[in-house]
Structure formats: C-alpha cells, structure tokens
Write an enzyme that holds these catalytic residues in place. Structure first.
Site, PDB file in Angstrom:
ATOM      1  CG  HIS A   1      -1.706   1.240   1.421  1.00  0.00           C
ATOM      2  ND1 HIS A   1      -3.033   1.231   1.754  1.00  0.00           N
ATOM      3  CD2 HIS A   1      -1.385   2.532   1.303  1.00  0.00           C
ATOM      4  CE1 HIS A   1      -3.487   2.467   1.833  1.00  0.00           C
ATOM      5  NE2 HIS A   1      -2.481   3.288   1.570  1.00  0.00           N
TER       6      HIS A   1
ATOM      7  CD  GLU B   1     -10.675   3.302  -0.766  1.00  0.00           C
ATOM      8  OE1 GLU B   1     -10.510   4.052   0.203  1.00  0.00           O
ATOM      9  OE2 GLU B   1     -11.064   2.128  -0.667  1.00  0.00           O
TER      10      GLU B   1
ATOM     11  NE  ARG C   1      -8.542  10.491   6.404  1.00  0.00           N
ATOM     12  CZ  ARG C   1      -8.821   9.391   5.728  1.00  0.00           C
ATOM     13  NH1 ARG C   1      -9.866   9.349   4.942  1.00  0.00           N
ATOM     14  NH2 ARG C   1      -8.069   8.325   5.847  1.00  0.00           N
TER      15      ARG C   1
ATOM     16  CB  VAL D   1      -3.696   8.972  11.171  1.00  0.00           C
ATOM     17  CG1 VAL D   1      -2.869   8.553  12.378  1.00  0.00           C
ATOM     18  CG2 VAL D   1      -5.171   9.077  11.552  1.00  0.00           C
TER      19      VAL D   1
HETATM   20  C1  MV4 Z   1      -7.706  -4.433  -3.280  1.00  0.00           C
HETATM   21  C2  MV4 Z   1      -6.853  -5.460  -2.821  1.00  0.00           C
HETATM   22  C3  MV4 Z   1      -6.429  -6.379  -3.757  1.00  0.00           C
HETATM   23  N1  MV4 Z   1      -6.826  -6.290  -5.049  1.00  0.00           N
HETATM   24  N2  MV4 Z   1      -8.058  -4.373  -4.562  1.00  0.00           N
HETATM   25  C4  MV4 Z   1      -8.737  -2.673   1.028  1.00  0.00           C
HETATM   26  C5  MV4 Z   1      -9.476  -1.446   1.403  1.00  0.00           C
HETATM   27  C6  MV4 Z   1      -9.598  -0.628   0.203  1.00  0.00           C
HETATM   28  N3  MV4 Z   1      -8.949   0.621   0.450  1.00  0.00           N
HETATM   29  C7  MV4 Z   1      -8.970  -1.382  -0.902  1.00  0.00           C
HETATM   30  N4  MV4 Z   1      -8.435  -2.583  -0.347  1.00  0.00           N
HETATM   31  C8  MV4 Z   1      -7.862  -3.525  -1.111  1.00  0.00           C
HETATM   32  N5  MV4 Z   1      -8.173  -3.491  -2.443  1.00  0.00           N
HETATM   33  C9  MV4 Z   1      -7.628  -5.291  -5.424  1.00  0.00           C
HETATM   34  N6  MV4 Z   1      -8.030  -5.205  -6.700  1.00  0.00           N
HETATM   35  C10 MV4 Z   1      -6.492  -5.480  -1.472  1.00  0.00           C
HETATM   36  C11 MV4 Z   1      -7.009  -4.517  -0.611  1.00  0.00           C
HETATM   37  C12 MV4 Z   1      -6.558  -4.593   0.752  1.00  0.00           C
HETATM   38  C13 MV4 Z   1      -5.768  -3.578   1.315  1.00  0.00           C
HETATM   39  C14 MV4 Z   1      -5.396  -2.446   0.610  1.00  0.00           C
HETATM   40  C15 MV4 Z   1      -4.621  -1.459   1.188  1.00  0.00           C
HETATM   41  C16 MV4 Z   1      -4.169  -1.610   2.492  1.00  0.00           C
HETATM   42  C17 MV4 Z   1      -4.515  -2.714   3.200  1.00  0.00           C
HETATM   43  C18 MV4 Z   1      -5.316  -3.720   2.652  1.00  0.00           C
HETATM   44  C19 MV4 Z   1      -5.656  -4.844   3.370  1.00  0.00           C
HETATM   45  C20 MV4 Z   1      -6.426  -5.828   2.807  1.00  0.00           C
HETATM   46  C21 MV4 Z   1      -6.891  -5.689   1.502  1.00  0.00           C
END
Ligand code: MV4
Length: 448
Positions: A208, A287, A291, A294
C-alpha cells in the site's frame, strides 16, 4: 488570515491542529463530548464548547451542534481533522452555507471521491492507472462472469460506498462468484445503505503506497512523495514509513509527477492522498482520501512542510508558498501508531494513566494528547499516540525508534508498544520486505 478556528475533532489530531493554529496566531475553539471534558486539546483551547454525550453519533458527528458552537463563538472556519466528519460532503456544504470556511476540499470533490465507482472513473479520466475490472457497477451474475473472463481469477467484489475494506469479497473461480456477489452486496447494503458493488482483478500480495498532494485554490499542485503503509492489520495501519523501501528513485519521481498532474486536472484544493496498490513494479489507483491523514507527520519530517498550516492557508485562499522544485526530500521517517490495547489480543484497554513519560532526543516527535492522570475514554478509536522518528537513513530510524520505544512509559493501561518493539526486530521489517499481508500472516503463525 482567520482569527478563530473551530476544531471539530478530538484526541491527538485535535491537539495537532490546535498547535498549528497557535503558531499562526489563530485562536481555537475546541468542541468536546462529556467524556472529553478533561482532554488536553480542550484545556489548551482558547474556548471550549460541550456538544453532547460520549457516543460519537451524538457529539463529534452531530452537525447542528457543531455549527451552533461555531456560531456562538464567532469562529470563521472549521477544521474537521481526520475520521468523523472530515470527508462528509453534506457537512462541508452545511459549514459553507452558514458562511464559514470548511478547511478541506470542495463538497463536490468529497462526494465524488466518497463514491468509489465515481472515484475510479475520475481517476481513469485524469490519467491514473487503475486495477483492471468492471467499467462501473456490476448488476448481474452474467455481467460479473464476463468481467472475470477478461481479468482472470481471482477477482475482488468491492462496495461502491465502501472504503476501508468493508464489504469486500474474493471469488477464486466462477463457482464462487454468485455467493461473493450477493454477500458483498448484502454487506454493503447493511453497512452503507447502498448495495452497489463493482469488480476488480484481485492483487494477491501488493504494498500500500500513497502519494501526498497539496493544492491551492489557484491551480498550483505539489506532490510530497509517498508513504508506505503496508504494515497493517484489519485495515488499521500499524507502522508507516517514508520514503517506501520498495521504490527506486525513478519510480518515485514518475508516480509523484503522474499524481501531481492528475490532481491538477481534477481541480482539487487542500491536502489529499492518492492511494495505490503496488505489485511487480506496477501502480494501481484504489482510492483518494480527501482529508488530512493520521500518518501525515512522516511526510512533514522528510519535506519540512507543515501540512496543517498549509491546509489552513489554502482554505483562506493563499497560494502555495513553494513549487515542486522547492521540495527536497531529506532522510527517512517512521511512525508507530500506539493504541490503548493489548499488544497480542488487540483488546481495547481504556483507563487512567498512572504514569506517563514520553521519549525525547534528536529526531523524535511525539504527537499525543496524553498526560499523567489522564483517562483514556472507552468510547472512541484506541489511537493514543504517534511516535515519529526522523533520521538520515532508514537504518538510523530503526535504531532510533527502538531506543524511543524503550524510553516510552505509559503506565496503568495496555498499549501496543511491545508489538512495535517486536516488529522493529523482525528481519522482514528490517529489510523492508513486507506487503499488506505480512502482519496478519505473521500473527496467524504465532497463534498456531
Ligand atoms: C484491493 C486489494 C487487492 N486487489 N483491490 C482494502 C481497502 C480498500 N482501500 C482497498 N483494499 C484492497 N483493495 C484489489 N483489486 C487489497 C485490498 C486490501 C488492502 C489495501 C490497502 C491496504 C490494506 C489492505 C488490506 C487488505 C486488503
């Protein structure tokens, strides 16, 4: 500049905003629930208004009470902080309707980015790479099957009104698709009152990585580099660092500039964060956070930019006081989020602090509202302190953080300090070799 700002939040972030205001010669109005009467930000504020009982829904989320507090104190602007009403387009609109300035982006930008399908469409239009998937919402099993044929399995079903991971379901093959669709949709309906879902190729092991941007109301946009927030558990970030140990100088410059240009096209103002998943050298937009975040301090540490101060100046209509060329990234920074919770079970641990001593010394920053004798109320988020270190190198940060965690005394409640000490000795973390899966995988192994 504003003479008086109402801070519509609590805890460490309310104190962070109060501090920026005082340095700018601005008076502050604290709002607080009955549970936060003795909070540090309330004590330090120039004025304070009690706006309701402990539960967030009838205090920090109660829009009319907050607007009234601004009105009776003569505040000219409202800073929403993080969480609570910070990304609520209706609140931003209400603030402006009452002749006050919302310290954040426009209601339209809040609304558009809050709808994840709209946000993804806009991201594509402004030139950001997105995860392959459905063009908009998926409304039938047939359509979902067609999308999955083009992306390949596994796929992830996500809620249009989602974010933060609620209402997400994985389908590993076609046989799992129907259940995943209906479960995601039902969860979304229950959690957000909106059953809409969309679909993406599921990335199995990404990092991330998010880019901090700052934009004024005159079309000037600057990016402040990335933060790596992969060390997380159940969508709660645990440790963040900047820069990311995974990116090359070239990748950093490219994704920073791509994001900067896109935000310019978006016509956005205020601070904001563009979130990406990063896997096999590729970035995928997921996304945008409209804002302050943190984890903003680690960006402040490596750039020297006071994000809250700039955010207030922008809201007042000032131009950015620097350009992209003026930004120099200096060293490394790591933040440990310290929660009032058991370090192994994560059970919340509110209560009275019998003892408190914060670490200090070169390269240490503590963003916390704690003091000796303070009682952590049980009604809110368990974040009680952010321990932030800055150093010339990542290794210097690791040594400094271990030292600072060792000095930190928070007596009378459980905290996640021992978890951080443990993580800072893990070879994978030391090597920067971790993804969003690392912490949960690692803890399951410990519980076997
Ligand atoms: C994803 C992903 C894997 N593949 N999208 C989690 C919350 C939302 N912000 C988007 N998220 C994710 N989207 C695809 N196509 C995995 C996650 C995800 C995640 C993303 C960012 C930080 C932590 C996470 C923990 C679990 C899953």
């Amino acid at each position: 500049m504003f003479d008086k700002i109402l801070i519509a939040n609590r805890g460490e972030i309310a104190l962070r905003i109060h501090r920026a205001c005082k340095e700018m010669g601005i008076d502050t109005v604290a709002i607080h629930s009955t549970a936060d009467h003795d909070a540090m930000n309330v004590r330090l504020a120039d004025e304070a208004v009690c706006i309701g009982p402990p539960a967030g829904g009838v205090s920090y989320l109660h829009m009319p009470a907050i607007i009234s507090a601004a009105d009776i104190t003569g505040a000219q602007a409202v800073h929403p902080g993080v969480g609570f009403l910070s990304e609520n387009a209706n609140f931003a609109e209400m603030v402006e309707t009452h002749g006050l300035t919302f310290i954040g982006p426009s209601p339209d930008h809040l609304r558009n980015m809050g709808d994840k399908v709209t946000a993804k469409k806009i991201a594509q239009e402004i030139g950001l790479p997105v995860v392959p998937g459905s063009a908009g919402e998926v409304t039938s099993l047939k359509e979902a099957k067609e999308v999955a044929k083009s992306t390949g399995y596994p796929v992830l079903i996500k809620a249009t009104a989602g974010g933060g991971g609620r209402g997400m379901k994985i389908a590993n093959d076609e046989s799992e698709l129907e259940d995943a669709l209906s479960m995601a949709s039902n969860e979304a309906k229950a959690a957000f009152g909106n059953a809409g879902v969309y679909m993406e190729k599921y990335l199995g092991n990404p990092r991330h990585i998010e880019i901090q941007i700052i934009a004024d109301k005159h079309g000037n946009v600057v990016h402040l580099g990335e933060r790596d927030c992969s060390m997380q558990r159940r969508h709660q970030k645990v440790i963040e660092e900047a820069p990311s140990p995974a990116l090359s100088v070239k990748e950093r410059e490219e994704i920073g500039e791509l994001t900067r240009k896109a935000i310019e096209r978006l016509g956005y103002h205020s601070v904001g964060t563009v979130e990406y998943l990063y896997e096999n050298g590729e970035f995928f937009f997921i996304e945008m956070n409209t804002r302050l975040q943190v984890e903003h301090p680690i960006t402040e540490m490596i750039t020297g930019v006071d994000l809250v101060r700039e955010q207030i100046r922008i809201a007042h209509g000032h131009k950015l006081s620097f350009t992209q060329k003026d930004i120099r990234f200096s060293g490394h920074s790591i933040e440990c989020r310290i929660n009032a919770e058991h370090p192994e079970t994560f059970v919340p641990s509110p209560g009275k602090l019998q003892e408190y001593h914060a670490p200090g010394g070169l390269g240490i920053r503590v963003d916390s509202h704690l003091y000796s004798g303070y009682s952590v109320p049980p009604h809110y988020d368990s974040l009680i302190s952010k321990l932030i270190v800055h150093g010339k190198t990542r290794n210097e940060c690791l040594m400094r953080m271990r030292r600072a965690l060792g000095e930190y005394v928070i007596g009378g409640i459980n905290t996640s300090i021992p978890l951080h000490q443990h993580l800072l000795h893990q070879p994978d973390f030391i090597n920067g070799d971790y993804s969003i899966k690392w912490l949960e995988t690692h803890m399951e192994e410990n519980n076997k």
